[in-house]
Write a protein that holds these residues in place. Structure first.
Motif, PDB file in Angstrom:
ATOM      1  N   SER A   1       0.845  -1.192   0.000  1.00 46.15           N
ATOM      2  CA  SER A   1       0.000   0.000   0.000  1.00 46.15           C
ATOM      3  C   SER A   1       0.880   1.241   0.000  1.00 46.15           C
ATOM      4  O   SER A   1       1.869   1.314   0.740  1.00 46.15           O
ATOM      5  CB  SER A   1      -0.922   0.006   1.233  1.00 46.15           C
ATOM      6  N   TYR A   2       0.496   2.229  -0.822  1.00 46.30           N
ATOM      7  CA  TYR A   2       1.270   3.464  -0.946  1.00 46.30           C
ATOM      8  C   TYR A   2       0.328   4.658  -0.893  1.00 46.30           C
ATOM      9  O   TYR A   2      -0.799   4.598  -1.409  1.00 46.30           O
ATOM     10  CB  TYR A   2       2.051   3.482  -2.269  1.00 46.30           C
ATOM     11  N   GLU A   3       0.800   5.725  -0.264  1.00 42.97           N
ATOM     12  CA  GLU A   3       0.007   6.960  -0.194  1.00 42.97           C
ATOM     13  C   GLU A   3       0.546   7.952  -1.213  1.00 42.97           C
ATOM     14  O   GLU A   3       1.736   8.222  -1.263  1.00 42.97           O
ATOM     15  CB  GLU A   3       0.081   7.562   1.208  1.00 42.97           C
ATOM     16  N   LEU A   4      -0.354   8.494  -2.018  1.00 41.08           N
ATOM     17  CA  LEU A   4       0.041   9.450  -3.049  1.00 41.08           C
ATOM     18  C   LEU A   4       0.441  10.779  -2.424  1.00 41.08           C
ATOM     19  O   LEU A   4      -0.244  11.287  -1.531  1.00 41.08           O
ATOM     20  CB  LEU A   4      -1.126   9.664  -4.012  1.00 41.08           C
ATOM     21  N   ILE A   5       1.562  11.318  -2.867  1.00 42.67           N
ATOM     22  CA  ILE A   5       2.006  12.639  -2.418  1.00 42.67           C
ATOM     23  C   ILE A   5       1.814  13.668  -3.515  1.00 42.67           C
ATOM     24  O   ILE A   5       1.276  14.750  -3.287  1.00 42.67           O
ATOM     25  CB  ILE A   5       3.486  12.599  -1.974  1.00 42.67           C
ATOM     26  N   MET A   6       2.241  13.341  -4.725  1.00 45.61           N
ATOM     27  CA  MET A   6       2.079  14.242  -5.867  1.00 45.61           C
ATOM     28  C   MET A   6       1.693  13.446  -7.105  1.00 45.61           C
ATOM     29  O   MET A   6       2.182  12.336  -7.298  1.00 45.61           O
ATOM     30  CB  MET A   6       3.386  15.008  -6.142  1.00 45.61           C
ATOM     31  N   GLY A   7       0.795  14.015  -7.901  1.00 45.51           N
ATOM     32  CA  GLY A   7       0.445  13.403  -9.183  1.00 45.51           C
ATOM     33  C   GLY A   7      -0.965  12.852  -9.254  1.00 45.51           C
ATOM     34  O   GLY A   7      -1.211  11.877  -9.958  1.00 45.51           O
ATOM     35  N   GLU A   8      -1.923  13.478  -8.549  1.00 43.83           N
ATOM     36  CA  GLU A   8      -3.274  12.919  -8.545  1.00 43.83           C
ATOM     37  C   GLU A   8      -3.925  12.977  -9.924  1.00 43.83           C
ATOM     38  O   GLU A   8      -4.675  12.075 -10.287  1.00 43.83           O
ATOM     39  CB  GLU A   8      -4.158  13.642  -7.520  1.00 43.83           C
ATOM     40  N   ARG A   9      -3.650  14.023 -10.717  1.00 40.83           N
ATOM     41  CA  ARG A   9      -4.213  14.079 -12.065  1.00 40.83           C
ATOM     42  C   ARG A   9      -3.716  12.904 -12.904  1.00 40.83           C
ATOM     43  O   ARG A   9      -4.492  12.263 -13.624  1.00 40.83           O
ATOM     44  CB  ARG A   9      -3.851  15.396 -12.762  1.00 40.83           C
ATOM     45  N   ARG A  10      -2.415  12.617 -12.802  1.00 42.46           N
ATOM     46  CA  ARG A  10      -1.862  11.493 -13.560  1.00 42.46           C
ATOM     47  C   ARG A  10      -2.447  10.167 -13.089  1.00 42.46           C
ATOM     48  O   ARG A  10      -2.718   9.261 -13.890  1.00 42.46           O
ATOM     49  CB  ARG A  10      -0.338  11.477 -13.410  1.00 42.46           C
ATOM     50  N   LEU A  11      -2.670  10.040 -11.774  1.00 43.15           N
ATOM     51  CA  LEU A  11      -3.247   8.808 -11.239  1.00 43.15           C
ATOM     52  C   LEU A  11      -4.680   8.622 -11.734  1.00 43.15           C
ATOM     53  O   LEU A  11      -5.058   7.541 -12.194  1.00 43.15           O
ATOM     54  CB  LEU A  11      -3.207   8.841  -9.711  1.00 43.15           C
ATOM     55  N   ARG A  12      -5.478   9.682 -11.652  1.00 40.17           N
ATOM     56  CA  ARG A  12      -6.876   9.589 -12.087  1.00 40.17           C
ATOM     57  C   ARG A  12      -6.960   9.316 -13.599  1.00 40.17           C
ATOM     58  O   ARG A  12      -7.775   8.494 -14.043  1.00 40.17           O
ATOM     59  CB  ARG A  12      -7.606  10.889 -11.760  1.00 40.17           C
ATOM     60  N   ALA A  13      -6.119  10.021 -14.367  1.00 34.71           N
ATOM     61  CA  ALA A  13      -6.151   9.834 -15.819  1.00 34.71           C
ATOM     62  C   ALA A  13      -5.682   8.432 -16.204  1.00 34.71           C
ATOM     63  O   ALA A  13      -6.188   7.847 -17.168  1.00 34.71           O
ATOM     64  CB  ALA A  13      -5.287  10.896 -16.494  1.00 34.71           C
ATOM     65  N   SER A  14      -4.725   7.877 -15.459  1.00 39.12           N
ATOM     66  CA  SER A  14      -4.256   6.516 -15.735  1.00 39.12           C
ATOM     67  C   SER A  14      -5.370   5.505 -15.519  1.00 39.12           C
ATOM     68  O   SER A  14      -5.513   4.534 -16.281  1.00 39.12           O
ATOM     69  CB  SER A  14      -3.060   6.181 -14.841  1.00 39.12           C
ATOM     70  N   LYS A  15      -6.187   5.738 -14.501  1.00 34.69           N
ATOM     71  CA  LYS A  15      -7.330   4.852 -14.263  1.00 34.69           C
ATOM     72  C   LYS A  15      -8.332   4.971 -15.409  1.00 34.69           C
ATOM     73  O   LYS A  15      -8.885   3.958 -15.875  1.00 34.69           O
ATOM     74  CB  LYS A  15      -7.990   5.191 -12.931  1.00 34.69           C
ATOM     75  N   LEU A  16      -8.578   6.223 -15.866  1.00 38.51           N
ATOM     76  CA  LEU A  16      -9.491   6.412 -16.987  1.00 38.51           C
ATOM     77  C   LEU A  16      -8.959   5.730 -18.249  1.00 38.51           C
ATOM     78  O   LEU A  16      -9.735   5.218 -19.062  1.00 38.51           O
ATOM     79  CB  LEU A  16      -9.678   7.907 -17.259  1.00 38.51           C
ATOM     80  N   ALA A  17      -7.634   5.731 -18.407  1.00 43.29           N
ATOM     81  CA  ALA A  17      -7.020   5.123 -19.592  1.00 43.29           C
ATOM     82  C   ALA A  17      -6.975   3.600 -19.505  1.00 43.29           C
ATOM     83  O   ALA A  17      -6.573   2.940 -20.475  1.00 43.29           O
ATOM     84  CB  ALA A  17      -5.602   5.678 -19.776  1.00 43.29           C
ATOM     85  N   GLY A  18      -7.356   3.044 -18.377  1.00 49.21           N
ATOM     86  CA  GLY A  18      -7.380   1.593 -18.231  1.00 49.21           C
ATOM     87  C   GLY A  18      -6.040   0.964 -17.942  1.00 49.21           C
ATOM     88  O   GLY A  18      -5.859  -0.244 -18.141  1.00 49.21           O
ATOM     89  N   ARG A  19      -5.091   1.755 -17.470  1.00 48.93           N
ATOM     90  CA  ARG A  19      -3.777   1.204 -17.151  1.00 48.93           C
ATOM     91  C   ARG A  19      -3.840   0.417 -15.834  1.00 48.93           C
ATOM     92  O   ARG A  19      -4.625   0.730 -14.938  1.00 48.93           O
ATOM     93  CB  ARG A  19      -2.740   2.319 -17.033  1.00 48.93           C
ATOM     94  N   ALA A  20      -2.990  -0.584 -15.732  1.00 46.48           N
ATOM     95  CA  ALA A  20      -2.920  -1.390 -14.510  1.00 46.48           C
ATOM     96  C   ALA A  20      -1.866  -0.874 -13.546  1.00 46.48           C
ATOM     97  O   ALA A  20      -1.982  -1.046 -12.330  1.00 46.48           O
ATOM     98  CB  ALA A  20      -2.647  -2.855 -14.845  1.00 46.48           C
ATOM     99  N   THR A  21      -0.804  -0.245 -14.103  1.00 42.71           N
ATOM    100  CA  THR A  21       0.304   0.227 -13.266  1.00 42.71           C
ATOM    101  C   THR A  21       0.651   1.663 -13.638  1.00 42.71           C
ATOM    102  O   THR A  21       0.212   2.180 -14.667  1.00 42.71           O
ATOM    103  CB  THR A  21       1.563  -0.652 -13.433  1.00 42.71           C
ATOM    104  N   ILE A  22       1.493   2.268 -12.794  1.00 33.66           N
ATOM    105  CA  ILE A  22       1.936   3.630 -13.045  1.00 33.66           C
ATOM    106  C   ILE A  22       3.363   3.777 -12.518  1.00 33.66           C
ATOM    107  O   ILE A  22       3.696   3.215 -11.461  1.00 33.66           O
ATOM    108  CB  ILE A  22       1.003   4.658 -12.365  1.00 33.66           C
ATOM    109  N   PRO A  23       4.254   4.490 -13.230  1.00 34.45           N
ATOM    110  CA  PRO A  23       5.607   4.700 -12.702  1.00 34.45           C
ATOM    111  C   PRO A  23       5.546   5.621 -11.488  1.00 34.45           C
ATOM    112  O   PRO A  23       4.829   6.620 -11.487  1.00 34.45           O
ATOM    113  CB  PRO A  23       6.346   5.358 -13.874  1.00 34.45           C
ATOM    114  N   ALA A  24       6.322   5.271 -10.457  1.00 36.06           N
ATOM    115  CA  ALA A  24       6.247   6.030  -9.203  1.00 36.06           C
ATOM    116  C   ALA A  24       7.617   6.136  -8.560  1.00 36.06           C
ATOM    117  O   ALA A  24       8.436   5.216  -8.629  1.00 36.06           O
ATOM    118  CB  ALA A  24       5.264   5.364  -8.240  1.00 36.06           C
ATOM    119  N   ILE A  25       7.857   7.267  -7.919  1.00 32.05           N
ATOM    120  CA  ILE A  25       9.024   7.452  -7.056  1.00 32.05           C
ATOM    121  C   ILE A  25       8.549   7.283  -5.624  1.00 32.05           C
ATOM    122  O   ILE A  25       7.621   7.965  -5.172  1.00 32.05           O
ATOM    123  CB  ILE A  25       9.643   8.852  -7.262  1.00 32.05           C
ATOM    124  N   VAL A  26       9.162   6.337  -4.906  1.00 35.72           N
ATOM    125  CA  VAL A  26       8.742   6.001  -3.542  1.00 35.72           C
ATOM    126  C   VAL A  26       9.663   6.702  -2.551  1.00 35.72           C
ATOM    127  O   VAL A  26      10.880   6.467  -2.538  1.00 35.72           O
ATOM    128  CB  VAL A  26       8.780   4.474  -3.310  1.00 35.72           C
TER     129      VAL A  26
END
Length: 295
Positions: A82-107
């Motif tokens: 489990s990870y908590e988003l710090i920055m990039g909510e637009r990219r996260l929401r748009a990735s879900k709309l695009a049907g992607r399963a994963t997203i590149p992230a800096i932890v």
């Protein structure tokens, strides 16, 4: 089916070659890069932006569907898988709309309070926030991270009076705040409404502004005349003289300087300045400004 990638997309793919969700790539600042399943990322409760334009998200989703996510989101570990988003909510929401399963992230690290503060500040700079979202972000920084108004003003390159005036919008009733957040009432109208004595008057005048298309200047004049109610008066009486341009400019300047409402009246032979204060502590604050600064 393989997705089409631009040169920039392929460049990022080469930079972050290890994209398996069970693997990560160490970065120089101590954080790691990983390709994370979207379902493992939870929203950031400290995200100042709460309203997202659907057309903008759809456009970004189409770009992500064609080229992928070109800039990683930033997250921190919140638990097992489990990870908590710090920055990039637009990219996260748009990735879900695009049907992607994963997203590149800096932890990032899990206990880095300074990081969360700076991330919120960066969101303030980069996100197109409405006035209420901006005020709520300011308030959160002051409450949760021990920032002072001076610190906050310096970090976001705004004056302290600007920060204070934005925070004052949170004193409006919730129904009025919602109208500002929805874009049907401007921040200028909202600041003018703060001159009314109670929430009921503020809500009534807000409805009138929207229904009649009243300008900010006219709203300020209505408030100055004490006619913040929509129903007509039972008898016609002569109202006070409207302030002239010089008086309005001075009132605005002094209100910003003292972070409270200031009235200026310039007569033919003499004038008057009225400075309002909310409490004894507020009076002491104003006296400190008078004793220690020059306007």
């Amino acid at each position: 089916m393989a997705t089409k990638q631009s040169g920039l997309g392929r460049g990022l793919g080469d930079l972050f070659a290890r994209t398996d969700e069970d693997q990560s790539t160490p970065l120089q600042d101590g954080s790691t890069f990983a390709e994370l399943p979207l379902e493992q990322i939870v929203p950031n409760p400290q995200q100042p932006r709460t309203i997202f334009d659907e057309d903008d998200l759809a456009e970004l989703a189409a770009s992500i569907g064609e080229f992928g996510v070109l800039q990683p989101v930033v997250v921190r570990k919140a638990g097992r898988n489990s990870y908590e988003l710090i920055m990039g909510e637009r990219r996260l929401r748009a990735s879900k709309l695009a049907g992607r399963a994963t997203i590149p992230a800096i932890v990032r690290g899990t206990e880095d309070t300074a990081l969360l503060r700076d991330a919120l500040l960066e969101n303030l700079h980069r996100a197109d926030l409405n006035a209420i979202e901006e005020a709520q972000a300011y308030d959160q920084l002051l409450r949760d991270f021990g920032c002072t108004k001076e610190d906050l003003a310096n970090k976001i390159h705004r004056s302290r009076p600007q920060v204070s005036n934005t925070l004052r919008l949170l004193n409006l009733p919730e129904r009025v705040q919602m109208k500002v957040a929805a874009g049907v009432l401007s921040a200028g109208h909202a600041r003018a409404l703060l001159g009314l004595p109670d929430a009921e008057s503020q809500e009534r005048l807000a409805e009138r502004i929207i229904a009649e298309g009243i300008s900010v200047r006219s709203t300020e004049e209505i408030v100055a005349l004490g006619r913040g109610r929509t129903e007509p008066r039972s008898s016609v009486s002569r109202g006070p003289r409207l302030p002239n341009e010089r008086e309005r400019d001075l009132s605005t300047h002094l209100s910003d300087h003292f972070d409270t409402r200031v009235k200026v009246n310039i007569g033919r032979n003499k004038g008057k300045i009225t400075i309002e204060f909310a409490s004894g502590d507020d009076l002491e604050r104003i006296m400190a400004i008078l004793d220690g600064t020059t306007i």
